[in-house]
Motif scaffolding. Structure first.
Motif: not given
Length: 669
Positions: A249, A252, A56-57, A138, A127, A234-235, A238, A231, A190
């Motif tokens: 890509k 998530y 995750g971010t 996020p 987004q 995630r772009d 990341y 969804d 997405h």
């Protein structure tokens, strides 16, 4: 209640590899560990697995801030988390990480199954985008007012006040939690999972008894409003698994996080020669249980069963949801010192005190659990010290002092002992249903009866009369046997004390054991001491933090602390020549730089600039380094300083080279 052998797999929600374990987390891990220990005590084949949620971010951003790789960050927290769990006597059969080859394998497999099953849709969405950090935000990095109840400071995916979910763009007055700026809206393509394809299955499974009534009611509300497409995309930038057929890509984190349950168990199976399919196969007859908090029930009760069904795996037997922890009736607070990390607690108070208190408060519903600190002190001292351990301490001294540690050959009151044994069935039912507070009430009622027995016979008086010597031995042996029965009932809650009791009784602790007769025990050491208020006060004081007041556009996570000119003058900036630059095996972003700073011995430094420079580009170049930074031990070696660089990251990192003619070792002013 039947006690036929069962095959059981149990999980707790995965702690995020971006911070320390705190007592709010421990409600769940202690609740789960008690249930698992109970199952094992009853002779069932029960495995308990967990892992760090490592993608995750937030993890990416924290690693950048600390100047290390995400892999280094998650490895550090994995060690810390496991140490905390061990010291709280939380016994996993396997503790792993979602950043693993097993997790990537199952994530790809389930994604492929979703795609081949026609459950994946492609949509262009709008987004929130941080114009300062130049990245899509996020959900957890957007804060604002809930569009439903108006609660302030809510995350971008759901409201912690009313528990409703929404789109981040629905938030009122949104703010980026990274830069503090108002985000802009930007389009991105997405992939989504069409959850409505699974609605019939989900209605059947959720109504099968797999959920508590309160959870089923909440799920019903989501069915009424309609299941939204999920969804899973995630772009960049990341930190996570790249989607196999979507280069650049990423999955998530909520796609691969629950798959971490399977990955951790697969890792255990491969090491212990356990049949994975026997537990996760579509036709599995084993039992699978997830313990989670009520804030993530949407993911576990809708997303997760859908993923498993698409992938050809079995669904959970049940999902057990619990409430949040409050302290003294309020949300945990850093300023009040009630946001208590696991390690801070352990530095002041024994872990089993909290294990017992949570057990005494936990039912099988989703109500919040309150840690009332005055009640905590009173409950532990009254129940564990004055009632339970008091039984042993009142009897053992007479056996060791007057009978050389040998217990009587017969029970003084067989009927009373049998009553204690028979009570085990209803205690077991309470444990099985996770009604721990009921189990603790039953056990402490038995402890009262044991103390009443001792009070009635008064061994302290009998010891003064020679003719009562045999009766004294029988009465005290009866008391110790009753204590051993109770220790068996409390074993899932107090596993560390079990070890102490087995040592002085020189016998194993069992559930509903046969009595110890004509048995010799060992010298007794005190099992427990009373909690003092000063211990609690010290723990609270150690937990307090001085919170800065951020400006309107600057959230707490991005407050920049100021320093004085005197402090800045202490920084020793020197010109350095890069003698050698080389790749670091196992590191994605680091280069190892050997620097000449005008000293007898070159400096070794690790720099996260691999995306921007090839090693051959840097040899013989001049740069500026912080020369008086304390050396830092890293997984790849010792880093003896820091080079200065600027830029947003990736390929856009620029070493700040000095003018030609500068020499290594020269100070920069």
């Amino acid at each position: 209640m039947t006690n036929l052998p069962r095959k059981i797999l149990v999980t707790s929600a995965l702690p995020y590899a971006n911070g320390s374990i705190h007592i709010g987390h421990l409600v769940e891990y202690i609740q789960t560990d008690i249930w698992v220990r109970f199952q094992k005590l009853r002779g069932h084949q029960c495995y308990y697995v967990c892992a760090d949620d490592a993608h995750g971010t937030p993890i990416m951003l924290r690693a950048q801030k600390e100047g290390i790789t995400p892999e280094e960050l998650i490895a550090r927290f994995n060690i810390e988390h496991q140490a905390d769990f061990v010291d709280f006597a939380i016994q996993f059969d396997n503790y792993y990480s979602t950043h693993s080859p097993e997790n990537q394998h199952f994530s790809n497999l389930i994604y492929k199954s979703l795609k081949e099953g026609g459950h994946i849709e492609r949509h262009t969405i709008c987004q929130f985008y941080d114009p300062v950090k130049e990245m899509f935000l996020p959900d957890r990095f957007i804060r604002g007012e809930c569009p439903h109840c108006g609660a302030k400071e809510q995350y971008g995916d759901h409201c912690e006040n009313c528990l409703k979910t929404y789109e981040p763009t629905d938030l009122k007055n949104p703010v980026s939690a990274i830069s503090g700026e108002t985000p802009i809206e930007k389009d991105s393509e997405h992939l989504f999972v069409n959850l409505s394809n699974f609605e019939a299955m989900l209605r059947e499974w959720t109504g099968s008894g797999a959920l508590q009534p309160e959870v089923l009611h909440k799920i019903g509300e989501w069915f009424e409003t309609g299941l939204k497409a999920w969804d899973i995309f995630r772009d960049p930038p990341y930190f996570g698994f790249e989607i196999p057929d979507e280069p650049g890509k990423y999955f998530y984190v909520w796609l691969d996080a629950p798959i971490g349950y399977m990955a951790s168990f697969k890792n255990l199976c491969d090491r212990k020669n356990v049949d994975f399919d026997e537990f996760w196969g579509k036709d599995s007859q084993a039992e699978v249980y997830h313990f989670i908090g009520k804030d993530i029930q949407y993911f576990h009760c809708l997303f997760w069963p859908s993923m498993l069904t698409a992938g050809g795996f079995r669904k959970p037997t049940a999902v057990f949801v619990h409430g949040f922890l409050t302290v003294d009736g309020e949300k945990m607070s850093k300023s009040r010192g009630t946001f208590i990390n696991a390690r801070t607690y352990l530095n002041h108070i024994k872990p089993e005190y909290l294990r017992y208190y949570f057990a005494a408060k936990l039912g099988n519903g989703v109500d919040d659990v309150d840690l009332n600190l005055d009640d905590f002190l009173q409950r532990v001292n009254t129940d564990l010290v004055n009632k339970f351990v008091n039984i042993a301490s009142r009897c053992v001294k007479f056996i060791t002092s007057h009978f050389e540690g040998k217990m009587a050959s017969e029970l003084a009151d067989t009927a009373l002992y049998q009553q204690f044994i028979e009570e085990g069935d209803k205690i077991a039912e309470a444990y099985e249903s996770r009604d721990y507070n009921k189990a603790m009430r039953y056990i402490m009622a038995l402890a009262d009866r044991a103390n009443q027995y001792i009070d009635t016979h008064k061994p302290w008086t009998m010891v003064k009369q020679a003719e009562n010597k045999a009766e004294l031995q029988a009465v005290c042996s009866q008391g110790l046997n009753l204590f051993r029965v109770l220790m068996g009932y409390l074993a899932p809650v107090l596993p560390l004390m079990v070890n102490q009791v087995e040592a002085f009784l020189a016998a194993k602790v069992f559930w509903q054991p046969e009595p110890l007769l004509a048995h010799t025990i060992n010298p007794y050491k005190p099992l427990i001491t009373r909690i003092q208020k000063k211990q609690i006060d010290a723990m609270i004081e150690a937990s307090k933090e001085s919170l800065a007041t951020p400006s309107k556009k600057t959230p707490p996570s991005s407050v920049t602390e100021t320093i004085s000119y005197e402090d800045f003058a202490k920084v020793d900036l020197r010109i350095a020549r890069i003698i050698k630059a080389e790749h670091v095996e196992g590191a994605q972003k680091l280069l190892r730089l050997t620097l000449d700073v005008g000293e007898e011995k070159p400096r070794n430094i690790f720099a996260g600039i691999k995306d921007a420079y090839a090693p051959e580009q840097l040899t013989d170049k001049l740069t500026i380094m912080v020369a008086n930074l304390i050396p830092r031990k890293m997984r790849f070696g010792l880093s003896e300083g820091m080079v200065l660089a600027a830029g947003p990251g990736k390929k856009d990192i620029f070493l700040l080279g000095p003018d030609e003619g500068a020499k290594p070792g020269m100070r920069v002013k």
